[in-house]
Design a protein around this motif. Structure first.
Motif, mmCIF file in Angstrom:
data_model
loop_
_atom_site.group_PDB
_atom_site.id
_atom_site.type_symbol
_atom_site.label_atom_id
_atom_site.label_comp_id
_atom_site.label_asym_id
_atom_site.label_seq_id
_atom_site.Cartn_x
_atom_site.Cartn_y
_atom_site.Cartn_z
ATOM 1 N N LEU A 90 43.616 42.844 27.439
ATOM 2 C CA LEU A 90 42.299 42.547 28.000
ATOM 3 C C LEU A 90 41.214 42.891 26.985
ATOM 4 C CD1 LEU A 90 42.816 44.132 31.539
ATOM 5 C CD2 LEU A 90 43.259 41.763 30.841
ATOM 6 N N GLU A 115 39.571 47.951 34.932
ATOM 7 C CA GLU A 115 38.238 47.351 35.049
ATOM 8 C C GLU A 115 37.239 48.281 35.732
ATOM 9 O OE1 GLU A 115 38.920 43.533 36.907
ATOM 10 O OE2 GLU A 115 38.912 42.533 34.957
ATOM 11 N N PHE A 154 37.160 43.891 26.524
ATOM 12 C CA PHE A 154 36.002 44.427 27.226
ATOM 13 C C PHE A 154 34.833 44.589 26.250
ATOM 14 C CE2 PHE A 154 39.687 45.979 29.517
ATOM 15 C CZ PHE A 154 39.370 45.663 30.842
ATOM 16 N N ARG A 178 45.384 46.302 36.111
ATOM 17 C CA ARG A 178 44.157 45.651 35.638
ATOM 18 C C ARG A 178 42.929 46.120 36.425
ATOM 19 N NH1 ARG A 178 43.104 39.519 33.745
ATOM 20 N NH2 ARG A 178 40.831 39.534 33.831
ATOM 21 N N GLY A 198 34.577 47.947 33.034
ATOM 22 C CA GLY A 198 33.815 46.787 33.467
ATOM 23 C C GLY A 198 34.710 45.561 33.576
ATOM 24 N N ARG A 199 34.103 44.403 33.796
ATOM 25 C CA ARG A 199 34.887 43.176 33.981
ATOM 26 C C ARG A 199 35.479 42.700 32.669
ATOM 27 N NH1 ARG A 199 33.649 37.689 33.844
ATOM 28 N NH2 ARG A 199 31.467 38.190 33.363
ATOM 29 N N ALA A 200 36.778 42.385 32.708
ATOM 30 C CA ALA A 200 37.433 41.842 31.514
ATOM 31 C C ALA A 200 36.851 40.476 31.190
ATOM 32 C CB ALA A 200 38.942 41.722 31.738
ATOM 33 N N GLN A 201 36.669 40.202 29.911
ATOM 34 C CA GLN A 201 36.054 38.939 29.488
ATOM 35 C C GLN A 201 37.101 37.838 29.302
ATOM 36 O OE1 GLN A 201 32.752 38.948 29.591
ATOM 37 N NE2 GLN A 201 32.950 41.113 30.145
#
Length: 490
Positions: free
Chosen positions: A420, A483, A422, A479, A487-490
């Motif tokens: 992932l 997160e 970030f 996951r 924060g939100r995975a890009q």
């Protein structure tokens, strides 16, 4: 040395390779001036044509149609492969209306405008059908490749529409061409044959994509180069299979790619990169081929009508069709204006315009020459201003910048776990915290930090700073936990 067939072929390949190289090298400089790379390739094709400095005579519309069909298959497959399945839930309703009813409305309005400008009804109807759909490659290249980050529903609607509206334009063009040749279906026959072709194409695409996913998950290939060979074969099989059973081959390709690409696949990122390159090659080649096919002397009598119809399509036909189709979905007015403006035409009208010429339909060359102006003006005006208009209307969403270095994992088989990416925003929990103080679930770890122009090997003492890009390896079930920290995975 005699001018034999091998020599002639070699000369054509030299010309094509030279033009392609020039287009790629100069493309970035011209795009800074507002000239899309596709339009540059068209101009180069004209310069190399029989009435240009190159003197290359090319008028084989049969070959152009076959190459164009193959190119469009690759372009649509790339679009489906890069479309997230979540887009269907958020934008499928307005996109479906635009891709069917919107295309028919645009074709009818454009035909009416062409008639008002003086074209006879046969030419007007043919031109309207050919230019009725937006172009997937043009929309994807500008919205994704151009760095425009639109509001989610707006961007997804435009992408899904462009990826799914070509079948309707193909059906309309084939119907008008058949009518001009005295072979056309009656109104009732067309009314049921259009949805039937779309349904068959949808079913073939679903079946093909699902079967391909099952095959790839069970068969281990010997080398990574065989994966793109498999997916190219999948694209052509989906198109051919649907077409043989009287369905929409282009819709089947798009749906097959959508089903195939939304799931765990080996060599996933590599496949996307390869098909993106194939789509760009197809787009540029189609415009170059259009430049070779046109004869500038024949274009002169069509300048006035061509420019007028291009303007009518941009400021009347497309906006009216968009407003009527998506009004029930409560899009804000600014988004409706933008959606109306981003009705980009590209390689699809080029391919479709060669079909009536190939069939020997009356008025086909007149329609082809008018379509030339529509494609050129559309690439210059809306195509060069969509980035500016998105900023002017305040439709861009704030997203983290892309990392200066991308980390990819290539595997010949399916792997357990995922990597992932970030972006470390000042507001996330791990900002300004050493890695040694961050709790990672079992089997999870930060594997790379990209800080400015530097690659940083993560250590316990490494402190994550605002603006860093961090790659984390973890299992799928962890996951959500990761997160919460990053924060939100890009």
């Amino acid at each position: 040395m005699p001018f034999t067939e091998p020599v002639a072929t070699a000369v054509l390949l030299v010309v094509f390779g030279l033009l392609l190289g020039i287009c790629v090298v100069l493309g970035r400089w011209f795009e800074r001036l507002g000239v899309p790379i596709a339009l540059l390739s068209l101009v180069l094709g004209m310069l190399a044509g029989s009435e240009g400095i190159g003197g290359v005579a090319f008028a084989d519309y049969g070959l152009a149609y076959r190459l164009g069909t193959a190119a469009l298959v690759l372009i649509l497959f790339d679009g489906g492969l890069n479309t997230p399945l979540v887009a269907w839930r958020k934008a499928i309703a307005p996109a479906s209306i635009l891709a069917t009813v919107g295309v028919a409305l645009t074709a009818g309005l454009c035909a009416l405008g062409a008639r008002l400008l003086g074209l006879p009804w046969p030419v007007a109807l043919l031109v309207g059908a050919v230019v009725s759909s937006t172009d997937a490659a043009a929309v994807f290249s500008i919205l994704r490749g151009g760095g425009i980050r639109l509001r989610e529903r707006l961007g997804l609607t435009l992408e899904l529409e462009s990826g799914g509206n070509d079948p309707m334009a193909v059906i309309l063009t084939a119907a008008v061409t058949a009518s001009l040749l005295g072979e056309g279906p009656t109104g009732w026959q067309l009314a049921w044959s259009v949805p039937l072709q779309l349904v068959i194409g949808l079913l073939v695409g679903l079946a093909t994509g699902t079967l391909a996913r099952a095959i790839v998950s069970r068969v281990r290939l010997t080398t990574a180069g065989l994966f793109p060979a498999f997916t190219v074969g999948l694209a052509f099989f989906a198109y051919g299979g649907a077409t043989v059973v009287q369905g929409s081959g282009f819709l089947a390709v798009y749906v097959a790619a959508l089903v195939f690409g939304n799931g765990p696949l080996p060599y996933h990122q590599g496949l996307r990169r390869i098909h993106d390159a194939l789509a760009w090659l197809s787009q540029v080649s189609m415009f170059m081929m259009l430049g070779l096919l046109v004869f500038p002397y024949d274009l002169v009598p069509k300048i006035g009508i061509g420019l007028g119809l291009a303007a009518f399509l941009t400021v009347v036909a497309r906006p009216v069709a968009v407003f009527l189709c998506v009004l029930p979905f409560r899009f804000p007015r600014r988004e409706l204006v933008y959606m109306s403006w981003v009705g980009l035409r590209g390689s699809v009208p080029i391919i479709l315009a060669t079909y009536p010429v190939l069939r020997g339909a009356p008025y086909a060359m007149d329609a082809f020459n008018v379509v030339f102006f529509i494609v050129v003006i559309n690439a210059l005006v809306p195509g060069a201003t969509v980035r500016w208009l998105a900023r002017k209307l305040g439709l861009e969403r704030v997203e983290p910048p892309a990392p200066p270095a991308a980390l990819e994992i290539h595997s010949m088989g399916r792997l357990e776990g995922e990597v992932l990416w970030f972006y470390i925003d000042p507001a996330v929990a791990v900002c300004d915290v050493p890695l040694s103080e961050i709790y990672f679930p079992d089997g999870a770890a930060a594997i790379l930090v990209v800080r400015g122009d530097s690659l940083v090997a993560p250590r316990g003492s490494t402190t994550l700073a605002a603006g860093d890009h961090v790659y984390v390896c973890c299992r799928a079930e962890h996951r959500a936990e990761i997160e919460l920290l990053f924060g939100r995975a890009q």
